[in-house]
Write an enzyme that holds these catalytic residues in place. Sequence first.
Site, PDB file in Angstrom:
ATOM      1  CG  ASP A  40       3.197   8.524   7.676  1.00 49.34           C
ATOM      2  OD1 ASP A  40       2.801   9.249   8.385  1.00 49.34           O
ATOM      3  OD2 ASP A  40       3.840   7.645   8.109  1.00 49.34           O
ATOM      4  CG  ASP A  53       7.390  11.926  11.334  1.00 51.59           C
ATOM      5  OD1 ASP A  53       8.497  12.448  11.019  1.00 51.59           O
ATOM      6  OD2 ASP A  53       6.344  12.573  11.852  1.00 51.59           O
TER       7      ASP A  53
HETATM    8  C1  XBP Z   1       4.398  10.784  13.145  1.00 55.02           C
HETATM    9  C2  XBP Z   1       3.900  11.447  14.637  1.00 55.02           C
HETATM   10  C3  XBP Z   1       4.709  12.800  15.121  1.00 55.02           C
HETATM   11  C4  XBP Z   1       6.023  12.721  14.972  1.00 55.02           C
HETATM   12  C5  XBP Z   1       6.603  13.911  15.699  1.00 55.02           C
HETATM   13  O1  XBP Z   1       3.006  10.626  12.880  1.00 55.02           O
HETATM   14  O2  XBP Z   1       3.237  10.856  15.491  1.00 55.02           O
HETATM   15  O3  XBP Z   1       3.970  12.953  16.308  1.00 55.02           O
HETATM   16  O4  XBP Z   1       6.502  11.624  15.853  1.00 55.02           O
HETATM   17  O5  XBP Z   1       6.064  15.122  15.325  1.00 55.02           O
HETATM   18  P1  XBP Z   1       2.977  10.253  11.240  1.00 55.02           P
HETATM   19  P2  XBP Z   1       5.401  16.462  15.971  1.00 55.02           P
HETATM   20  O6  XBP Z   1       3.982   9.057  11.037  1.00 55.02           O
HETATM   21  O7  XBP Z   1       1.439  10.057  10.928  1.00 55.02           O
HETATM   22  O8  XBP Z   1       3.593  11.563  10.531  1.00 55.02           O
HETATM   23  O9  XBP Z   1       6.248  16.540  17.263  1.00 55.02           O
HETATM   24  O10 XBP Z   1       5.353  17.738  15.193  1.00 55.02           O
HETATM   25  O11 XBP Z   1       3.968  15.925  16.519  1.00 55.02           O
HETATM   26 MG    MG Z   2       4.636   7.330  10.203  1.00 58.06          MG
END
Ligand code: XBP
Ligand code: MG
Length: 250
Positions: free
Chosen positions: A11, A13
């Site tokens: 993943d 973020d």
């Molecule tokens: C993270 C998310 C994203 C980020 C923001 O998911 O849900 O929406 O918070 O990015 P993961 P965007 O941990 O699966 O990467 O604004 O580009 O959506």
């Molecule tokens: Mg994440």
Amino acid sequence: MAPQLRAVIFDVDGTLADTERDGHRPAFNAAFAEHGLDVEWGVAEYGHLLAITGGRRRIVADLRARGFGDEADELAARVHRTKTDLFIECVTSGAIVARPGLPELVADLAAAGIRLAVATTGRRSWVEPLIDRLLGAHPPEVVVTGDDVAELKPDPEVYLRALAELGLPASEALAVEDSAVGLRAATAAGLATVVVTNGYTAEQDFAGAAAALPGYDGPEPLRAPRCRALHGQWWSAALRHAHQERGGTA
Ligand code: XBP
Ligand code: MG
């Protein structure tokens, strides 16, 4: 016999880097201000909003909760475009750094011949420059983003797509996630999953994970041998359980 570990799917973020509180959140807030909206997501409030995956969907949900009607969708799309541009600037400025121990893990996986992939709900326009910065020496073979799927996590689509592009069954890969939502997505794709928690996710429920760790480093750092061991243990337990369900003895 437990299957071989051939790939690790990360993943982004919260997992590759602690992006949410001091990265995405200020970018959302600056975008609200640029569009003349009196919305500012605080640290704790944003933690709750993370249950809604995808930045645009997160904005829509919050605008609707604040009483916006049919215009919420179109407005959220505009605000999210601005947020994405701001976050790209944040990434290219070098403000986002890898979580401690992540570079060592990735180098060790590459040296062990374990393939690398990324599966995120974030947008490709900022995901790619961030991956270049964080994983530059060991680029992932496969990168699946929120732009590539119809359904975001906790739906398994992003992981199923990563597995299809790797050409591997779920049993030969390990997911690394930071959140309960991400764990649900990876588990629904059939993947053994290691969770590496952060400030926003430490108290969530990680039942069913191969392990839930507070970081990559520590007394027993997460490196290739431990990934192999956790993956093997999780599959041995899963296969034993399936055998018992079929009426066999342990
Ligand atoms: C993270 C998310 C994203 C980020 C923001 O998911 O849900 O929406 O918070 O990015 P993961 P965007 O941990 O699966 O990467 O604004 O580009 O959506
Ligand atoms: Mg994440």
